[in-house]
Design a protein around this motif. Structure first.
Motif, PDB file in Angstrom:
ATOM      1  N   THR A 127       0.786  -1.279   0.096  1.00 20.05           N
ATOM      2  CA  THR A 127      -0.080   0.062  -0.041  1.00 20.05           C
ATOM      3  C   THR A 127       1.128   1.115   0.033  1.00 20.05           C
ATOM      4  O   THR A 127       0.172   2.542  -0.294  1.00 20.05           O
ATOM      5  CB  THR A 127      -0.825  -0.047   1.230  1.00 20.05           C
ATOM      6  N   GLU A 128       2.172   1.258   0.279  1.00 23.92           N
ATOM      7  CA  GLU A 128       2.998   2.474   0.321  1.00 23.92           C
ATOM      8  C   GLU A 128       4.106   2.551  -0.731  1.00 23.92           C
ATOM      9  O   GLU A 128       4.303   1.451  -1.444  1.00 23.92           O
ATOM     10  CB  GLU A 128       3.865   2.273   1.671  1.00 23.92           C
ATOM     11  N   HIS A 129       4.409   3.697  -1.123  1.00 21.23           N
ATOM     12  CA  HIS A 129       5.403   3.939  -2.139  1.00 21.23           C
ATOM     13  C   HIS A 129       6.776   3.846  -1.420  1.00 21.23           C
ATOM     14  O   HIS A 129       6.824   4.309  -0.081  1.00 21.23           O
ATOM     15  CB  HIS A 129       5.247   5.304  -2.818  1.00 21.23           C
ATOM     16  N   PRO A 130       7.787   3.563  -2.002  1.00 25.61           N
ATOM     17  CA  PRO A 130       7.933   3.409  -3.758  1.00 25.61           C
ATOM     18  C   PRO A 130       7.611   1.824  -3.979  1.00 25.61           C
ATOM     19  O   PRO A 130       7.475   1.940  -4.945  1.00 25.61           O
ATOM     20  CB  PRO A 130       9.337   3.469  -3.729  1.00 25.61           C
ATOM     21  N   GLN A 131       7.477   0.957  -3.209  1.00 25.18           N
ATOM     22  CA  GLN A 131       7.042  -0.432  -3.648  1.00 25.18           C
ATOM     23  C   GLN A 131       5.826  -0.238  -4.585  1.00 25.18           C
ATOM     24  O   GLN A 131       5.995  -0.932  -5.590  1.00 25.18           O
ATOM     25  CB  GLN A 131       6.716  -1.186  -2.455  1.00 25.18           C
ATOM     26  N   LEU A 132       4.938   0.369  -4.105  1.00 26.91           N
ATOM     27  CA  LEU A 132       3.460   0.339  -4.884  1.00 26.91           C
ATOM     28  C   LEU A 132       3.717   0.809  -6.289  1.00 26.91           C
ATOM     29  O   LEU A 132       3.227   0.356  -7.343  1.00 26.91           O
ATOM     30  CB  LEU A 132       2.324   1.098  -4.221  1.00 26.91           C
TER      31      LEU A 132
END
Length: 163
Positions: A127-132
């Motif tokens: 749900t979080e950037h940067p992974q998303l």
């Protein structure tokens, strides 16, 4: 083969071959749940849905020849829906952006984006950037590397005829 695209017989074959084994009641419950989720394909408003599949998904004869032929025909029917895009990854590509495994990208009715990843060890949401953002970017590159939806449909139809 993603569950949203599976026929009843194909889904049953998948759940029947699982280890550790499910009992008959569990298999029927899981098949029914999988088929119920497929209502997503026809809900209103129509969702925008796309898939990129590895070619091996269409060549491994899960459930035997008859089950696989019906699965390919069903896949072609779904691919003809105007709100669904199915693309096959060229089996002769030496690499592509999603080699490290499958993932599902989702967007809620409030436009919130998230990703779902499932594997042998469990499943989780991103749900979080940067992974998303990386997963959405990876999907864009993967789609660009795959066959077009039109070529994919032609390939699926040819495979169904030849089976």
């Amino acid at each position: 083969m993603p569950g949203l695209l599976q026929t009843e017989a194909y889904a049953r074959a998948v759940f029947t071959s699982r280890y550790p084994n499910y009992d008959d009641e569990e298999i029927e419950e899981k098949v029914a749940a999988r088929l119920a989720r497929q209502k997503l394909l026809s809900r209103r408003p129509l969702p925008d849905i796309s898939f990129v599949l590895e070619m091996i998904v269409l060549t491994r004869p899960i459930g035997g020849r008859r089950v696989m032929k019906a699965q390919l025909r069903h896949l072609a029917e779904v691919a003809r829906l105007r709100h669904v895009r199915i693309q096959l990854m060229d089996p002769y590509r030496e690499d592509h952006a999603a080699l490290d495994g499958p993932f599902v990208l989702l967007e809620t009715d409030k436009r919130r984006q998230l990703a779902y990843i499932e594997g042998q060890g469990g499943s989780f949401f991103v749900t979080e950037h940067p992974q998303l953002g990386n997963l959405f970017g990876k999907y864009g590159v993967t789609r660009a590397q795959a066959y077009t939806p039109e070529r994919t449909l032609e390939t699926i139809e040819k495979m169904a005829e030849e089976l």
